[in-house]
Design an enzyme around this catalytic site. Sequence first.
Site, short mmCIF file in Angstrom:
data_model
loop_
_atom_site.label_atom_id
_atom_site.label_comp_id
_atom_site.label_asym_id
_atom_site.label_seq_id
_atom_site.Cartn_x
_atom_site.Cartn_y
_atom_site.Cartn_z
N GLU A 116 0.87 -1.19 0.00
CA GLU A 116 0.00 0.00 0.00
C GLU A 116 0.90 1.23 0.00
O GLU A 116 1.80 1.36 0.83
CB GLU A 116 -0.91 -0.02 1.23
CG GLU A 116 -1.84 1.18 1.25
CD GLU A 116 -3.13 0.95 2.05
OE1 GLU A 116 -3.44 -0.20 2.41
OE2 GLU A 116 -3.82 1.96 2.31
N ARG A 117 0.66 2.12 -0.95
CA ARG A 117 1.48 3.33 -1.12
C ARG A 117 2.95 2.97 -1.33
O ARG A 117 3.84 3.66 -0.84
CB ARG A 117 1.34 4.27 0.08
CG ARG A 117 -0.09 4.55 0.50
CD ARG A 117 -0.90 5.13 -0.60
NE ARG A 117 -2.32 5.28 -0.23
CZ ARG A 117 -3.26 5.54 -1.12
NH1 ARG A 117 -2.98 5.66 -2.40
NH2 ARG A 117 -4.50 5.68 -0.73
N ASN A 159 -3.29 -1.57 7.59
CA ASN A 159 -4.58 -2.04 7.09
C ASN A 159 -4.43 -3.54 6.89
O ASN A 159 -4.03 -4.00 5.83
CB ASN A 159 -4.93 -1.38 5.75
CG ASN A 159 -5.29 0.08 5.91
OD1 ASN A 159 -5.78 0.50 6.96
ND2 ASN A 159 -5.04 0.86 4.88
N LYS A 238 -4.02 -0.25 13.99
CA LYS A 238 -4.82 0.83 13.44
C LYS A 238 -6.27 0.45 13.72
O LYS A 238 -6.78 -0.53 13.16
CB LYS A 238 -4.56 0.95 11.94
CG LYS A 238 -5.49 1.91 11.20
CD LYS A 238 -5.06 2.10 9.73
CE LYS A 238 -6.03 2.99 8.97
NZ LYS A 238 -5.63 3.21 7.58
N GLU A 242 -10.59 4.66 9.13
CA GLU A 242 -10.71 4.30 7.71
C GLU A 242 -11.17 2.85 7.52
O GLU A 242 -10.43 2.03 6.99
CB GLU A 242 -9.38 4.54 6.98
CG GLU A 242 -8.92 6.00 7.07
CD GLU A 242 -7.67 6.29 6.27
OE1 GLU A 242 -6.85 5.39 6.08
OE2 GLU A 242 -7.52 7.44 5.84
N ARG A 275 -2.15 3.52 16.85
CA ARG A 275 -2.12 4.71 15.99
C ARG A 275 -3.28 5.68 16.30
O ARG A 275 -4.38 5.24 16.59
CB ARG A 275 -2.16 4.30 14.52
CG ARG A 275 -0.88 3.58 14.11
CD ARG A 275 -0.94 3.14 12.68
NE ARG A 275 -0.46 4.13 11.75
CZ ARG A 275 -1.13 4.55 10.68
NH1 ARG A 275 -2.35 4.12 10.43
NH2 ARG A 275 -0.59 5.40 9.84
N ARG A 292 -11.28 17.85 9.96
CA ARG A 292 -10.49 16.63 10.16
C ARG A 292 -9.20 16.84 10.97
O ARG A 292 -8.92 16.04 11.86
CB ARG A 292 -10.19 16.01 8.79
CG ARG A 292 -9.26 14.83 8.86
CD ARG A 292 -9.24 14.11 7.55
NE ARG A 292 -8.05 13.30 7.44
CZ ARG A 292 -7.73 12.58 6.38
NH1 ARG A 292 -8.52 12.56 5.33
NH2 ARG A 292 -6.62 11.86 6.36
N LYS A 316 1.02 10.79 13.67
CA LYS A 316 1.65 11.31 12.45
C LYS A 316 2.22 12.71 12.70
O LYS A 316 1.69 13.44 13.54
CB LYS A 316 0.63 11.37 11.31
CG LYS A 316 0.17 10.02 10.81
CD LYS A 316 -0.65 10.12 9.53
CE LYS A 316 -1.15 8.73 9.12
NZ LYS A 316 -1.76 8.70 7.79
N ASP A 321 -2.66 14.53 7.12
CA ASP A 321 -2.29 13.23 6.59
C ASP A 321 -1.10 13.34 5.65
O ASP A 321 -1.26 13.24 4.43
CB ASP A 321 -3.49 12.62 5.84
CG ASP A 321 -3.26 11.18 5.46
OD1 ASP A 321 -2.20 10.65 5.82
OD2 ASP A 321 -4.14 10.59 4.81
N GLU A 349 3.87 9.26 -0.69
CA GLU A 349 2.49 9.24 -1.14
C GLU A 349 2.05 10.59 -1.72
O GLU A 349 1.47 10.64 -2.80
CB GLU A 349 1.59 8.84 0.04
CG GLU A 349 0.13 8.80 -0.32
CD GLU A 349 -0.74 8.32 0.85
OE1 GLU A 349 -0.20 8.01 1.92
OE2 GLU A 349 -1.96 8.27 0.67
N TRP A 476 -13.95 12.79 2.82
CA TRP A 476 -12.70 12.55 3.55
C TRP A 476 -12.23 13.72 4.42
O TRP A 476 -11.18 13.63 5.06
CB TRP A 476 -11.60 12.14 2.58
CG TRP A 476 -11.87 10.81 1.96
CD1 TRP A 476 -12.49 10.57 0.79
CD2 TRP A 476 -11.54 9.51 2.51
NE1 TRP A 476 -12.59 9.21 0.55
CE2 TRP A 476 -12.01 8.55 1.61
CE3 TRP A 476 -10.91 9.09 3.69
CZ2 TRP A 476 -11.87 7.18 1.83
CZ3 TRP A 476 -10.76 7.73 3.91
CH2 TRP A 476 -11.24 6.79 2.99
#
Length: 621
Positions: A116-117, A159, A238, A242, A275, A292, A316, A321, A349, A476
């Site tokens: 992922e990414r 994820n 996580k 999401e 997280r 957000r 983070k 994000d 990303e 989002w």
Amino acid sequence: MKHTPKGTHAWLPYLPLSIPQGRSPFEIAQSELREGLKALGISKEAKIEVLGTGDEYELSDTGDLQVRGGPTGVLYGSYHLLSLLKRGAELPKGVVRPFYPLRMLNHWDNMDGEIERGYAGRSLFFRGNKVSFDRERIHRYARMLASVGINAVSPGNVNVKPPMDFLITGKYLPEIAKLADILRLYGIRLLLTVEFNLPLAAGLATADPLDENVMRFWRERAEETYRHIPDFIGFLVKADSEHRAGPFSYGRTHPEGANMLAQALKPYGGKLFWRCFVYNHNQDWRDPETDRPCAAFMHYAPLDGQFDDNVILQIKNGPLDFQVREPVSPLLFAMPGTKKALELQLAQEYTGQQVDLFYQAKQWQDVFSLLSADRVQFITAVSNLGDDPNWTGHDLAQANLFAYGRTAWYGRSDPEQYALEWAQLAFPCAGKEVADILLHSPDTYEKYVSPLGLGFMVNPNSHYGPSPDGYEYSSWGTYHRADREKVGVDRSARGTGLTEQYPGEIRAMYDDPAICPDKLLLFFHRLPYGHVMRDGRTLIQRIYDDHFEGAHEAKELALRWKTLKGLIPEDTFERVLTRFDRQEKNAREWCDVINSFFFRFSGIPDAKGRKIGPSKPAAHP
Ligand code: GCW
């Protein structure tokens, strides 16, 4: 057929690609030093002595070379010594010790081999829904990490996708233990990502963290994991983020969920990394109140003191994000009674996806210039690695991994120093020039993609390429709110109140557009296009200028690279050149799309009379 090892030397050109001989970090250090000194043409003897217990070391050169330190310290010291000798630099005086005890790397790899990414090929650890790795390559991977002091990795995606949820079961643990066996030789320990709902997938009626059966289930998982990997660090989770399940799914709080998992790990000294990327991704874009970037602080700050002492909140660097430019996350200043880890993202990303060059250490400097390093106890970064022969897709993106290792070791960001060290090791004939290209890259990228703190003008899903309204009418929480008069979100005390989450002086700086740094102006404020900036230009002119300048500078980066022909190994030179060509085109696209977007809204022409918007396409050559 001759076996060609995969995975280039990276910044360790003086070490052979073959597997070093040794059954402990000490023996690996001996082997690496022996080979390294030989390749560097140094005939001095090197003595290694284990003293103490940890990662610290001391180097000396009194006729003979000496490395003394803890059992892992001697390995770090040996790599450091070789790099100093290679660069002709002076040895450090006194004992060298790391700032953070755990310097982690989080891969986002799935068991089908996708990342992922990921922008550098496929997983180094998984293939075909199995644990599957090339032993030699893992040795080189581990060496590369150890050479910059990284000592913990989590191979799996946060994820967690099936069958990765079952990684902590007897089905996969024996294979994972083999991976741990190699990493251990380099002082590296494992963490594994776990799925909060695993009890359900395993056949229990619930995954409610307060259910006795669920607690027992996790205790058994921890017990079995430690049986296979005695030096296992712990779980990374996580949850409630999401589409992931979490304590909220069972009407429980995050301390209840996290503490339950932490208690399962506790008997083995394990840690639970939790997280804090928790926000509402089903937001109504019409709603101006829900913001957000405010979410993580609002949720976690009131929970200070409620987490067990082996729970670490992983936060983070910014509140949104991993955008090109964000303020430091306010949560990192809060919760004095809770352990915290800072999470950075090496995977590019939103910063060029390892096609466009973006040297990240400058971004981290923003964090460390405001946040004293001891506000957090741990540090981690999302990996930019994959099975591409050069590890990172863009050869120069290796510099980000290197700089991260140094940042994590010293607990401070020194972009110039780390860029120079890396470039001198990787490209000895052009160290200064390459370092300079790296150092210019983030400003250039920021100008053509996202000046003044605007973010998320990217194509949905891929997150690559310009799409000014890509996330504007979505759920989002990622809005710029541009209209005919103004752009930006008012996050001041008069707006959504994000600035009020910061401690005093920082709050004042972000809250007032007159003193808010230009680079974050539109992150925190909603301003008219005619707003006069500190440098006398209007806001709209600054948007136009930055995009034009960025596109121009991208061309210049490519030109500067071209002057290095002959000083860089031919294949690397060509590979990087191809990326610069693509970057140049991307930059032009960003410039034209974003400037057209703002021109169409504002109707204000460029004061310098440059063409914005549709024009005759260049004739094909
Ligand atoms: O930035 C977002 C990414 C997701 C990622 C998520 C996260 C792993 O687009 O791909 O999921 O962040 O950090 O959890």
